[in-house]
Structures are given as structure tokens and as C-alpha cells.
Design a protein around this motif. Structure first.
Motif, PDB file in Angstrom:
ATOM      1  N   LEU A   1       0.846  -1.129  -0.012  1.00  0.00           N
ATOM      2  CA  LEU A   1       0.189   0.095  -0.100  1.00  0.00           C
ATOM      3  C   LEU A   1       0.882   1.284   0.091  1.00  0.00           C
ATOM      4  CD1 LEU A   1      -2.878   1.339   0.322  1.00  0.00           C
ATOM      5  CD2 LEU A   1      -2.456   1.431   2.851  1.00  0.00           C
ATOM      6  N   GLU A   2       0.463   2.143  -0.846  1.00  0.00           N
ATOM      7  CA  GLU A   2       1.093   3.449  -0.879  1.00  0.00           C
ATOM      8  C   GLU A   2       0.093   4.443  -0.532  1.00  0.00           C
ATOM      9  OE1 GLU A   2       3.549   4.442  -4.112  1.00  0.00           O
ATOM     10  OE2 GLU A   2       4.819   2.900  -3.889  1.00  0.00           O
ATOM     11  N   HIS A   3       0.281   5.205   0.504  1.00  0.00           N
ATOM     12  CA  HIS A   3      -0.696   6.361   1.014  1.00  0.00           C
ATOM     13  C   HIS A   3      -0.050   7.604   0.887  1.00  0.00           C
ATOM     14  CE1 HIS A   3      -2.065   9.476   3.821  1.00  0.00           C
ATOM     15  NE2 HIS A   3      -3.206   8.870   3.426  1.00  0.00           N
ATOM     16  N   VAL A   4      -0.786   8.558   0.047  1.00  0.00           N
ATOM     17  CA  VAL A   4      -0.211   9.864  -0.034  1.00  0.00           C
ATOM     18  C   VAL A   4      -1.468  10.952   0.836  1.00  0.00           C
ATOM     19  CG1 VAL A   4      -0.050  11.817  -1.797  1.00  0.00           C
ATOM     20  CG2 VAL A   4       0.623   9.454  -2.447  1.00  0.00           C
ATOM     21  N   GLY A   5      -0.658  11.946   1.452  1.00  0.00           N
ATOM     22  CA  GLY A   5      -1.596  12.828   2.109  1.00  0.00           C
ATOM     23  C   GLY A   5      -0.809  13.028   3.534  1.00  0.00           C
ATOM     24  N   GLY A   6      -1.332  14.388   3.944  1.00  0.00           N
ATOM     25  CA  GLY A   6      -0.920  14.601   5.366  1.00  0.00           C
ATOM     26  C   GLY A   6      -2.089  14.552   6.058  1.00  0.00           C
ATOM     27  N   GLY A   7      -2.248  15.109   7.282  1.00  0.00           N
ATOM     28  CA  GLY A   7      -3.446  14.863   8.204  1.00  0.00           C
ATOM     29  C   GLY A   7      -3.129  14.560   9.570  1.00  0.00           C
ATOM     30  N   GLY A   8      -3.911  14.973  10.700  1.00  0.00           N
ATOM     31  CA  GLY A   8      -3.665  14.689  12.081  1.00  0.00           C
ATOM     32  C   GLY A   8      -3.733  13.323  12.520  1.00  0.00           C
ATOM     33  N   HIS A   9      -4.080  12.211  11.760  1.00  0.00           N
ATOM     34  CA  HIS A   9      -4.139  11.102  12.138  1.00  0.00           C
ATOM     35  C   HIS A   9      -3.245  10.097  11.669  1.00  0.00           C
ATOM     36  CE1 HIS A   9      -8.848  11.309  13.050  1.00  0.00           C
ATOM     37  NE2 HIS A   9      -8.134  12.186  13.842  1.00  0.00           N
ATOM     38  N   LEU A  10      -2.034  10.696  11.248  1.00  0.00           N
ATOM     39  CA  LEU A  10      -1.002   9.748  10.705  1.00  0.00           C
ATOM     40  C   LEU A  10      -0.431   9.086  11.595  1.00  0.00           C
ATOM     41  CD1 LEU A  10       0.834  11.724   7.639  1.00  0.00           C
ATOM     42  CD2 LEU A  10      -0.522   9.577   7.344  1.00  0.00           C
ATOM     43  N   ASP A  11       0.104   9.739  12.658  1.00  0.00           N
ATOM     44  CA  ASP A  11       0.878   8.903  13.511  1.00  0.00           C
ATOM     45  C   ASP A  11      -0.046   7.625  14.017  1.00  0.00           C
ATOM     46  OD1 ASP A  11       2.795  10.355  13.170  1.00  0.00           O
ATOM     47  OD2 ASP A  11       2.642  11.747  15.041  1.00  0.00           O
ATOM     48  N   ARG A  12      -1.337   8.118  14.185  1.00  0.00           N
ATOM     49  CA  ARG A  12      -2.224   7.098  14.746  1.00  0.00           C
ATOM     50  C   ARG A  12      -2.324   5.808  14.037  1.00  0.00           C
ATOM     51  NH1 ARG A  12      -8.124   9.228  16.100  1.00  0.00           N
ATOM     52  NH2 ARG A  12      -6.423  10.794  16.932  1.00  0.00           N
ATOM     53  N   LEU A  13      -2.427   6.109  12.301  1.00  0.00           N
ATOM     54  CA  LEU A  13      -2.640   5.199  11.450  1.00  0.00           C
ATOM     55  C   LEU A  13      -1.230   4.401  11.482  1.00  0.00           C
ATOM     56  CD1 LEU A  13      -4.379   7.252   8.721  1.00  0.00           C
ATOM     57  CD2 LEU A  13      -5.432   5.339  10.240  1.00  0.00           C
ATOM     58  N   LYS A  14      -0.102   4.969  11.642  1.00  0.00           N
ATOM     59  CA  LYS A  14       0.933   4.189  11.471  1.00  0.00           C
ATOM     60  C   LYS A  14       1.159   3.174  12.654  1.00  0.00           C
ATOM     61  CE  LYS A  14       3.586   7.862   9.062  1.00  0.00           C
ATOM     62  NZ  LYS A  14       4.604   9.008   9.436  1.00  0.00           N
ATOM     63  N   ALA A  15       0.912   3.416  13.866  1.00  0.00           N
ATOM     64  CA  ALA A  15       0.828   2.874  14.950  1.00  0.00           C
ATOM     65  C   ALA A  15       0.007   1.721  14.862  1.00  0.00           C
ATOM     66  CB  ALA A  15       0.468   3.475  15.981  1.00  0.00           C
ATOM     67  N   LEU A  16      -1.350   1.934  14.175  1.00  0.00           N
ATOM     68  CA  LEU A  16      -2.434   0.879  13.843  1.00  0.00           C
ATOM     69  C   LEU A  16      -1.650  -0.177  12.766  1.00  0.00           C
ATOM     70  CD1 LEU A  16      -5.102  -0.566  13.847  1.00  0.00           C
ATOM     71  CD2 LEU A  16      -6.053   0.885  12.365  1.00  0.00           C
ATOM     72  N   ALA A  17      -0.831   0.339  11.865  1.00  0.00           N
ATOM     73  CA  ALA A  17      -0.417  -0.688  10.866  1.00  0.00           C
ATOM     74  C   ALA A  17       0.913  -1.463  11.543  1.00  0.00           C
ATOM     75  CB  ALA A  17       0.166   0.376   9.732  1.00  0.00           C
ATOM     76  N   GLU A  18       1.490  -0.891  12.444  1.00  0.00           N
ATOM     77  CA  GLU A  18       2.420  -1.814  13.455  1.00  0.00           C
ATOM     78  C   GLU A  18       1.510  -2.868  14.090  1.00  0.00           C
ATOM     79  OE1 GLU A  18       5.714  -1.961  13.505  1.00  0.00           O
ATOM     80  OE2 GLU A  18       6.281   0.008  12.313  1.00  0.00           O
ATOM     81  N   LYS A  19       0.566  -2.495  14.664  1.00  0.00           N
ATOM     82  CA  LYS A  19      -0.291  -3.520  15.673  1.00  0.00           C
ATOM     83  C   LYS A  19      -0.831  -4.365  14.735  1.00  0.00           C
ATOM     84  CE  LYS A  19      -4.257  -3.306  18.916  1.00  0.00           C
ATOM     85  NZ  LYS A  19      -5.451  -2.567  19.415  1.00  0.00           N
TER      86      LYS A  19
END
Length: 415
Positions: free
Chosen positions: A261-279
Motif C-alpha cells: 500500500l502507498e498512501h499519499v496525504g498529510g493529516g492529523g491522524h497519520l501517527d495513529r494510522l502508522k501505529a495501527l499498521a504496526e499493531k
């Protein structure tokens, strides 16, 4: 001497990477012979610009984002506004709104309107707001202060997170309002009691920037770990985009299936999404590219195998209309997997021009993604059909012609 063809366009922020559809429309109106002045409530926060922003000739003016940051400018504007014939009407409308919405935001919008009215661009005689929430509030108050007509383009969040009374007041005040999806159009039409002054106008796409993709995509089927299927998603990391649902869906795919998956975009939830991908254990397969300019996104559309966007209705009612990135991806014969939210079914028909699933349903999304990953022939069929639909029905020249016609009709009536 005021010109009927010189319009002050009020935006929330300018320029913004996520609002290419607005920039494209502004450029189209300029090319149609309409002179514009851009007034923004906020200064830019994006580090990059799209090429279209550099082609727009309109001057750009910024109002005070917060009134306390420029108190003298606001005070001078108040003194200039008090003698105006329109001040009692504008102030009365503001007080009526404030009683129903007693917030700092409401006060700020009236203060910004005072500044715009006091610093009015020479020769302009029309106001147009993009978004029916805060920009339209500033525009409506300014129109009352200066006794000038105004019009509005409503989109998505502004429609679905605004109070009905607020929208109804603006619809009755504006000469006309356009919106970009049938669901939004029907909602606004009901609030306007069926008024003919509400119009449906799809944004469309500048197909000179998104020319035919002449290349071919390899028939990847997810069986080769060395040649995974590339899934692309473009959008800000915010609740309504449903990226958490997308990550959950990807984690449900069979472990032997090769994808990235390649995601393009900023936004305030990026860190939360990265943590979810790790989990979820899928982080090594996900690339977070951040915000990119339009030409870079176009290159990724052409390199990807599948485009996906898991749109949903957010907890505050916010939702997309018809995301421009879906139209862009489809224009490049990139098969799209998305949800049946808002205006998306107006572009994608399930099984014909794309694959659609209910929102907030990771299992259904995983099933659709697996189907698209394993079947390159299906991807070709869906991508070809989606491109035809875009080029037949979503050429931005149609929307520009419609808008120009609406303006021209008003100007002819006024003569």
C-alpha cells in the motif's frame, strides 16, 4: 468603475493541496473571461503547491485569521462600516445568528466581513463563496454591508456539518447555490423549499492535465512476493477517509497474497494510522509518502494497480461528496475500490466501473480488494469502463460552462 465581471471569491484557505478542484475551477473561470480576486480566511499551511496555483492570475488577499492578532485593522474596519447603509441589516443578521450560535467563530466571521467590506477590491461588484459554512458566513455579512449580490458553491463537510437553519438562511440570501453531488443537491433543495436557485454541478476534471494513459499495467495477481500488487490511496488522514478501516481490511487478506500500500496525504491522524499498521503487523507493506504535488500523484496513479478509498460518514456528520482523487484515478484507467457513501456511486457502479462496499466494513473491503488483486483481467475491465465514464461525464469544461452561464444570466438580468 465597478465591473460585473470582477468577482471576489471567498475561500477558507488558499492555496491548499487538497482543494485542487477549487483551483481548477478558478482557472477555468479566468480563462472564460471572468476577473477574480481571491480572499482567504487563512494563510496556506501546505509546504507545496500544485502547478494550477501558479497559473491563476488573480490577486490574493488574506483576512485576519484571528481578530485579536490584528486588532487595529479590525477596529478601523468597524469604524469604516458603521456609517454604511447596510450596517444595520448586516449587524442584525449577525446578532440573529449569534443567538443561535453563540461562539467565537461566529464573532470572528463578522469581524472578517467588516475587514473585507472596508478593504474592498476596486472595481469588484460580486461575491462568491466556496463552502457553505464559514466562508459563506463571511460572504453573506459582507454582501449585506456593501449591498452586493453573492453566490455560493457548497461541497461536502460544509453541507453535512452545518445547522439546517444556517444553511436555509444562506440559501434564501444567495442568488444561487451550486453543489457537486446529487445527495448534497437533494438536501439543499429540501432546505430551500424546492427553490430553482439550487443547482447540481459536478466539478469534473481538467483532462488536459490528466491525459489518456497510453501505458499498460503488468498482469500482477498477488502470487509473486517479488512483484506485489500496488494499492494506492490518496487523502488526508482524517476520520471521514476511513483509513483505519482500510488497514484493517488489508490485515484480513490471506498472508500469502503479495501486495503493498502507498498512501499519499498529510493529516492529523497519520501517527495513529502508522501505529495501527504496526499493531496489525502490516507496517512493512505500507509506505507513507506524505503530501505530494499533483504531477507526482499522477505518476503514482499510472504506476499503481488498484486505487482504494474507504470513505465513511464521520462521527460529526462530516463526509466526502465525490472525492476528486477517485475521478483522477479513474481517468488513468486505474480500477477503484471504494464505499457507497455520498456521491461516490454517481461515478462508480459496482461491478461495472468499480467495486463498492458498505462503509466501516473491513471484511467486505478485504473481499473486494482480494478479488481485484487476484484478477488482473477484472482490473482492466473496470479501469477501462471508469475512464470512459470520466471522459464522457466529468470533463470540467461542462461545469465551467454551467457556472459561467449562471453568472452571465445574473449579469444580464441586472442590466
Amino acid at each position: 468603475m465597478p465591473s460585473r465581471r470582477k468577482i471576489v471569491v471567498v475561500l477558507k484557505g488558499y492555496p491548499r493541496l487538497s482543494e485542487t478542484f477549487i483551483a481548477q475551477e478558478l482557472l477555468g473561470l479566468e480563462r472564460a473571461g471572468i476577473e477574480l480576486v481571491i480572499v482567504a480566511l487563512r494563510r496556506p499551511t501546505d509546504g507545496k503547491r500544485h502547478p494550477v496555483h501558479d497559473e491563476i492570475r488573480a490577486s490574493v488577499h488574506y483576512l485576519p485569521e484571528y481578530l485579536h492578532e490584528e486588532p487595529l485593522r479590525v477596529f478601523r474596519s468597524l469604524l469604516a462600516g458603521l456609517p454604511r447603509k447596510g450596517f444595520p441589516r448586516a449587524f442584525g443578521a449577525f446578532l440573529a445568528d449569534l443567538r443561535r450560535d453563540p461562539t467565537r467563530n461566529r464573532i470572528r466571521r463578522f469581524g472578517q466581513a467588516l475587514v473585507l467590506a472596508a478593504e474592498w477590491p476596486a472595481g469588484a461588484s460580486w461575491l462568491h463563496a466556496h463552502f457553505a459554512h464559514t466562508p459563506a458566513s463571511v460572504t453573506r455579512y459582507t454582501s449585506l454591508l456593501r449591498d452586493l449580490p453573492w453566490t455560493c458553491s457548497a461541497h461536502a463537510k460544509d453541507i453535512w456539518t452545518s445547522a439546517d437553519w444556517d444553511l436555509a438562511d444562506k440559501l434564501s440570501s444567495a442568488r444561487w447555490t451550486v453543489t457537486c453531488t446529487r445527495t448534497g443537491f437533494q438536501h439543499l433543495k429540501s432546505l430551500a423549499n424546492g427553490s430553482s436557485r439550487v443547482h447540481l454541478s459536478y466539478h469534473g476534471l481538467d483532462l488536459t492535465r490528466f491525459a489518456d494513459f497510453a501505458g499498460t499495467r503488468p498482469p500482477r495477481d498477488g502470487l509473486s512476493p517479488d512483484d506485489p500488487v500496488t494499492i494506492l490511496s490518496v487523502g488526508r488522514a482524517v476520520e471521514k477517509k476511513g483509513f483505519d478501516t482500510l488497514l484493517q481490511a488489508l490485515a484480513l487478506l490471506p498472508p500469502e497474497l503479495a501486495w503493498r500500500l502507498e498512501h499519499v496525504g498529510g493529516g492529523g491522524h497519520l501517527d495513529r494510522l502508522k501505529a495501527l499498521a504496526e499493531k496489525l503487523g502490516i507496517a512493512p507493506r505500507v509506505s507513507w509518502r506524505g503530501a505530494l504535488a499533483q504531477e507526482e500523484v499522477l505518476r503514482l496513479y499510472r504506476q499503481a494497480d488498484i486505487f482504494t478509498l474507504a470513505c465513511r460518514i464521520a462521527s460529526d456528520g462530516d463526509r466526502d461528496g465525490l472525492p476528486n482523487v477517485l475521478v483522477e484515478a479513474a481517468s488513468q484507467r486505474l480500477p477503484c475500490v471504494s464505499t457507497n457513501v455520498s456521491g461516490i456511486p454517481e461515478l462508480l457502479t459496482n461491478g461495472e466501473t468499480g467495486l463498492l462496499v458498505p462503509p466501516d466494513d473491513p471484511k467486505a473491503l478485504a473481499f473486494a480488494l482480494e478479488r481485484a488483486i487476484r484478477d488482473p483481467a477484472l482490473r482492466v475491465r473496470l479501469g477501462d469502463a471508469a475512464e470512459r465514464r470520466v471522459r464522457d461525464h466529468f470533463d470540467h469544461r461542462s461545469s465551467i460552462g454551467q457556472l459561467k452561464g449562471l453568472f452571465e444570466q445574473e449579469w444580464q438580468t441586472a442590466t
